[in-house]
Design a protein around this motif. Structure first.
Motif, PDB file in Angstrom:
ATOM      1  N   ALA A  23       0.813  -1.226   0.000  1.00  0.00           N
ATOM      2  CA  ALA A  23       0.000   0.000   0.000  1.00  0.00           C
ATOM      3  C   ALA A  23       0.845   1.274   0.000  1.00  0.00           C
ATOM      4  CB  ALA A  23      -0.928   0.007   1.221  1.00  0.00           C
ATOM      5  N   ASN A  26       0.566   4.123  -2.412  1.00  0.00           N
ATOM      6  CA  ASN A  26      -0.686   4.887  -2.347  1.00  0.00           C
ATOM      7  C   ASN A  26      -0.744   5.783  -1.113  1.00  0.00           C
ATOM      8  OD1 ASN A  26      -2.271   3.715  -4.678  1.00  0.00           O
ATOM      9  ND2 ASN A  26      -1.589   1.879  -3.604  1.00  0.00           N
ATOM     10  N   LEU A  28      -1.002   5.158   2.068  1.00  0.00           N
ATOM     11  CA  LEU A  28      -2.009   4.813   3.068  1.00  0.00           C
ATOM     12  C   LEU A  28      -1.423   3.903   4.127  1.00  0.00           C
ATOM     13  CD1 LEU A  28      -5.384   3.897   1.305  1.00  0.00           C
ATOM     14  CD2 LEU A  28      -4.814   5.970   2.547  1.00  0.00           C
ATOM     15  N   TRP A  33      -6.557   2.675   5.524  1.00  0.00           N
ATOM     16  CA  TRP A  33      -7.252   1.730   4.637  1.00  0.00           C
ATOM     17  C   TRP A  33      -8.458   1.144   5.336  1.00  0.00           C
ATOM     18  CZ3 TRP A  33      -9.764  -0.220   1.127  1.00  0.00           C
ATOM     19  CH2 TRP A  33     -10.064  -1.571   1.019  1.00  0.00           C
ATOM     20  N   ALA A  98     -10.277   3.281  -2.524  1.00  0.00           N
ATOM     21  CA  ALA A  98     -10.737   2.077  -1.814  1.00  0.00           C
ATOM     22  C   ALA A  98     -10.810   0.888  -2.770  1.00  0.00           C
ATOM     23  CB  ALA A  98     -12.088   2.327  -1.154  1.00  0.00           C
ATOM     24  N   MET A 101      -7.340  -0.286  -3.349  1.00  0.00           N
ATOM     25  CA  MET A 101      -6.817  -0.931  -2.145  1.00  0.00           C
ATOM     26  C   MET A 101      -7.444  -2.307  -1.927  1.00  0.00           C
ATOM     27  SD  MET A 101      -4.507   1.125  -1.342  1.00  0.00           S
ATOM     28  CE  MET A 101      -3.976   0.324   0.145  1.00  0.00           C
ATOM     29  N   ARG A 102      -8.695  -2.483  -2.336  1.00  0.00           N
ATOM     30  CA  ARG A 102      -9.314  -3.813  -2.243  1.00  0.00           C
ATOM     31  C   ARG A 102      -8.543  -4.813  -3.096  1.00  0.00           C
ATOM     32  NH1 ARG A 102     -14.072  -1.120  -1.277  1.00  0.00           N
ATOM     33  NH2 ARG A 102     -14.501  -0.664  -3.450  1.00  0.00           N
ATOM     34  N   SER A 105      -5.359  -5.579  -1.236  1.00  0.00           N
ATOM     35  CA  SER A 105      -5.693  -6.419  -0.088  1.00  0.00           C
ATOM     36  C   SER A 105      -5.978  -7.851  -0.520  1.00  0.00           C
ATOM     37  CB  SER A 105      -6.911  -5.821   0.630  1.00  0.00           C
ATOM     38  OG  SER A 105      -7.260  -6.584   1.738  1.00  0.00           O
TER      39      SER A 105
END
Length: 147
Positions: A23, A26, A28, A33, A98, A101-102, A105
């Motif tokens: 991450a 980005n 974050l 997050w 988001a 980031m998903r 993740s």
């Protein structure tokens, strides 16, 4: 053989470290997050509800929210039903991040859970949920359950 508690701790630490590494481009942190993810899933919510959902100290959530608001990822405004309360909502820019980031993740989880069957993951999830429930209870509630 390492104890289960130590393995849980090491696994969680390594997953957090890997997520933060992925991450980093980005800008974050894991807490940022988690806040974006919660707001993306649940929609606007009072800051007190966000604190409870993130299971984090009020000052931490407030500081993170302030930084994310300055970055244009969330909005904070007075709750129309209670002017003393703050509503926190994700912005369009926050929603786009988001989604990105998903994907990150999901990649971290895919790597972490590689080679583990769906049945084993289901049992692990149930077991970890039970451990959390056991430790989240007040001592009196836990004692009542054993009597």
């Amino acid at each position: 053989m390492k104890s289960i508690a130590l393995l849980l701790h090491e696994s969680a630490t390594l997953m957090k470290r890997e997520f933060e590494r992925c991450a980093r481009p980005n800008n974050l942190t894991l807490m940022q997050w988690r806040m974006l993810g919660e707001l993306s899933r649940e929609g606007a919510m009072r800051q007190t509800a966000l604190i409870a959902a993130l299971n984090a100290p009020a000052m931490t959530v407030s500081d993170v929210a302030e930084r994310m608001e300055r970055a244009g990822l969330i909005r904070r405004e007075a709750d129309p039903e209670d002017s003393r309360a703050k509503l926190v909502a994700i912005s369009a820019e926050g929603e786009a991040l988001a989604a990105k980031m998903r994907d990150i993740s999901n990649g971290v989880f895919a790597r972490a859970f590689d080679g583990i069957s769906a049945d084993d993951l289901d049992r692990l999830q149930q077991t970890l949920a039970r451990i959390t429930q056991n430790l989240d209870e007040t001592p009196a509630t836990a004692q009542d359950r054993t009597e």
